[in-house]
Design a protein around this motif. Sequence first.
Motif, PDB file in Angstrom:
ATOM      1  N   SER A   1      56.369 -21.295 -43.780  1.00  0.00           N
ATOM      2  CA  SER A   1      56.208 -20.145 -43.554  1.00  0.00           C
ATOM      3  C   SER A   1      56.625 -18.774 -45.015  1.00  0.00           C
TER       4      SER A   1
ATOM      5  N   GLU B   1      56.999 -12.017 -41.132  1.00  0.00           N
ATOM      6  CA  GLU B   1      56.925 -13.536 -41.242  1.00  0.00           C
ATOM      7  C   GLU B   1      55.979 -14.265 -40.981  1.00  0.00           C
TER       8      GLU B   1
ATOM      9  N   THR C   1      53.103 -17.534 -41.348  1.00  0.00           N
ATOM     10  CA  THR C   1      53.300 -19.257 -41.032  1.00  0.00           C
ATOM     11  C   THR C   1      51.940 -19.678 -41.298  1.00  0.00           C
TER      12      THR C   1
ATOM     13  N   THR D   1      58.730 -17.336 -49.937  1.00  0.00           N
ATOM     14  CA  THR D   1      58.558 -17.575 -49.400  1.00  0.00           C
ATOM     15  C   THR D   1      59.853 -18.780 -50.206  1.00  0.00           C
TER      16      THR D   1
END
Length: 80
Positions: free
Chosen positions: A14, A40, A42, A76
């Motif tokens: 993520s 965010e 992922t 990240t």
Amino acid sequence: MATITLEKLPPGSSGTITSILGDSVIRRRLMEMGVLPGSELTLIKWAPLGDPAECSIRGYKLSLRRAEAALITVETKLRK
């Protein structure tokens, strides 16, 4: 913290979107799909032949081509 493009992010990792590169048409299209700086994201997995990628962002799943993923920079924490 490391800043890389989405195409280099390992599956299952993520990060936070920091910027969207490319011309204004592509940036606008990605932003209309919810790919916004500060969101965010992922990376769930890449398709068996390497294109497209399945991502989870803002509560939904989105498929992105490798060329589009190369335009999205992500901050990240990568484990080595």
